[in-house]
Design a protein around this motif. Structure first.
Motif, PDB file in Angstrom:
ATOM      1  N   ALA A   1     -16.893  29.880  -7.002  1.00  0.00           N
ATOM      2  CA  ALA A   1     -15.468  30.121  -6.758  1.00  0.00           C
ATOM      3  C   ALA A   1     -14.627  29.405  -7.804  1.00  0.00           C
ATOM      4  O   ALA A   1     -15.138  28.684  -8.654  1.00  0.00           O
ATOM      5  CB  ALA A   1     -15.092  29.624  -5.364  1.00  0.00           C
ATOM      6  N   ALA A   2     -13.334  29.620  -7.701  1.00  0.00           N
ATOM      7  CA  ALA A   2     -12.346  28.864  -8.471  1.00  0.00           C
ATOM      8  C   ALA A   2     -11.355  28.296  -7.467  1.00  0.00           C
ATOM      9  O   ALA A   2     -11.041  28.933  -6.457  1.00  0.00           O
ATOM     10  CB  ALA A   2     -11.623  29.759  -9.468  1.00  0.00           C
ATOM     11  N   VAL A   3     -10.898  27.084  -7.735  1.00  0.00           N
ATOM     12  CA  VAL A   3      -9.914  26.455  -6.863  1.00  0.00           C
ATOM     13  C   VAL A   3      -8.646  26.220  -7.665  1.00  0.00           C
ATOM     14  O   VAL A   3      -8.681  25.632  -8.742  1.00  0.00           O
ATOM     15  CB  VAL A   3     -10.425  25.099  -6.308  1.00  0.00           C
ATOM     16  CG1 VAL A   3      -9.366  24.472  -5.411  1.00  0.00           C
ATOM     17  CG2 VAL A   3     -11.728  25.274  -5.552  1.00  0.00           C
ATOM     18  N   TYR A   4      -7.535  26.722  -7.146  1.00  0.00           N
ATOM     19  CA  TYR A   4      -6.219  26.482  -7.739  1.00  0.00           C
ATOM     20  C   TYR A   4      -5.557  25.413  -6.887  1.00  0.00           C
ATOM     21  O   TYR A   4      -5.274  25.639  -5.711  1.00  0.00           O
ATOM     22  CB  TYR A   4      -5.387  27.762  -7.746  1.00  0.00           C
ATOM     23  CG  TYR A   4      -5.990  28.834  -8.609  1.00  0.00           C
ATOM     24  CD1 TYR A   4      -5.613  28.960  -9.938  1.00  0.00           C
ATOM     25  CD2 TYR A   4      -6.956  29.696  -8.106  1.00  0.00           C
ATOM     26  CE1 TYR A   4      -6.184  29.932 -10.743  1.00  0.00           C
ATOM     27  CE2 TYR A   4      -7.528  30.672  -8.909  1.00  0.00           C
ATOM     28  CZ  TYR A   4      -7.139  30.783 -10.218  1.00  0.00           C
ATOM     29  OH  TYR A   4      -7.705  31.742 -11.022  1.00  0.00           O
ATOM     30  N   GLN A   5      -5.361  24.234  -7.465  1.00  0.00           N
ATOM     31  CA  GLN A   5      -4.736  23.141  -6.740  1.00  0.00           C
ATOM     32  C   GLN A   5      -3.272  23.071  -7.149  1.00  0.00           C
ATOM     33  O   GLN A   5      -2.955  23.035  -8.333  1.00  0.00           O
ATOM     34  CB  GLN A   5      -5.457  21.834  -7.027  1.00  0.00           C
ATOM     35  CG  GLN A   5      -6.884  21.867  -6.526  1.00  0.00           C
ATOM     36  CD  GLN A   5      -7.661  20.621  -6.863  1.00  0.00           C
ATOM     37  OE1 GLN A   5      -7.326  19.901  -7.791  1.00  0.00           O
ATOM     38  NE2 GLN A   5      -8.715  20.372  -6.106  1.00  0.00           N
ATOM     39  N   CYS A   6      -2.404  23.064  -6.156  1.00  0.00           N
ATOM     40  CA  CYS A   6      -0.964  23.129  -6.385  1.00  0.00           C
ATOM     41  C   CYS A   6      -0.290  21.886  -5.830  1.00  0.00           C
ATOM     42  O   CYS A   6      -0.626  21.425  -4.734  1.00  0.00           O
ATOM     43  CB  CYS A   6      -0.379  24.360  -5.696  1.00  0.00           C
ATOM     44  SG  CYS A   6      -1.226  25.897  -6.121  1.00  0.00           S
ATOM     45  N   VAL A   7       0.669  21.367  -6.592  1.00  0.00           N
ATOM     46  CA  VAL A   7       1.482  20.242  -6.144  1.00  0.00           C
ATOM     47  C   VAL A   7       2.936  20.675  -6.270  1.00  0.00           C
ATOM     48  O   VAL A   7       3.404  21.011  -7.355  1.00  0.00           O
ATOM     49  CB  VAL A   7       1.224  18.971  -6.989  1.00  0.00           C
ATOM     50  CG1 VAL A   7       2.083  17.819  -6.488  1.00  0.00           C
ATOM     51  CG2 VAL A   7      -0.254  18.598  -6.979  1.00  0.00           C
ATOM     52  N   THR A   8       3.634  20.676  -5.140  1.00  0.00           N
ATOM     53  CA  THR A   8       5.031  21.093  -5.144  1.00  0.00           C
ATOM     54  C   THR A   8       5.910  19.996  -5.725  1.00  0.00           C
ATOM     55  O   THR A   8       5.466  18.873  -5.941  1.00  0.00           O
ATOM     56  CB  THR A   8       5.516  21.415  -3.715  1.00  0.00           C
ATOM     57  OG1 THR A   8       5.467  20.221  -2.942  1.00  0.00           O
ATOM     58  CG2 THR A   8       4.680  22.511  -3.081  1.00  0.00           C
ATOM     59  N   ARG A   9       7.156  20.340  -5.955  1.00  0.00           N
ATOM     60  CA  ARG A   9       8.111  19.393  -6.523  1.00  0.00           C
ATOM     61  C   ARG A   9       8.244  18.128  -5.676  1.00  0.00           C
ATOM     62  O   ARG A   9       8.428  17.037  -6.198  1.00  0.00           O
ATOM     63  CB  ARG A   9       9.481  20.076  -6.652  1.00  0.00           C
ATOM     64  CG  ARG A   9      10.363  19.431  -7.667  1.00  0.00           C
ATOM     65  CD  ARG A   9      11.658  20.153  -7.846  1.00  0.00           C
ATOM     66  NE  ARG A   9      11.537  21.596  -7.619  1.00  0.00           N
ATOM     67  CZ  ARG A   9      12.516  22.449  -7.715  1.00  0.00           C
ATOM     68  NH1 ARG A   9      13.712  22.038  -8.049  1.00  0.00           N
ATOM     69  NH2 ARG A   9      12.347  23.723  -7.491  1.00  0.00           N
TER      70      ARG A   9
END
Length: 90
Positions: A12-20
Motif C-alpha cells: 500500500a501507500a500511506v498519505y499522512q496529512c497534517v492540518t494547519r
C-alpha cells in the motif's frame, strides 16, 4: 496542509496529512483499491486511534463530497471553457 507519502512496498501507500492546526490523519491506499481513513492519536502521533475502511465507490463518493463541486458540474464547466477557447481560436 502538509501531505507526505510513504510507500509500503507491494502492500500500500500511506498519505499522512497534517492540518494547519496540527491535527493528523492519513489515507492508506491498498493495492486492492480499498482505502482506510486513519485518525491519529494526538498524544501518540504515529498511532492511529481509528481506521475507517472505504471500498472504491465509497472513496469516490467521499472525494466528490470533499471536492469544491460535483464531478458533473466540473465537467460541464470544462466543456464550456473548451468551447469558448475553440471559438476564440477561429
Amino acid at each position: 496542509m502538509d501531505v507526505t507519502r510513504v510507500t509500503l512496498p507491494g502492500v500500500a501507500a500511506v498519505y499522512q496529512c497534517v492540518t494547519r492546526d496540527g491535527r493528523r490523519f492519513g489515507v492508506l491506499v491498498e493495492k486492492s483499491g480499498r482505502r482506510r481513513l486513519l485518525v491519529y492519536d494526538p498524544a501518540k502521533p504515529d498511532t492511529p486511534l481509528q481506521a475507517i475502511i472505504l471500498e472504491q465507490r465509497e472513496a469516490d463518493q467521499l472525494a466528490d463530497i470533499l471536492h469544491s463541486g460535483p464531478v458533473l458540474d466540473r465537467l460541464a464547466r470544462l466543456e464550456r471553457r473548451f468551447a469558448e477557447f475553440t471559438e476564440a481560436a477561429r
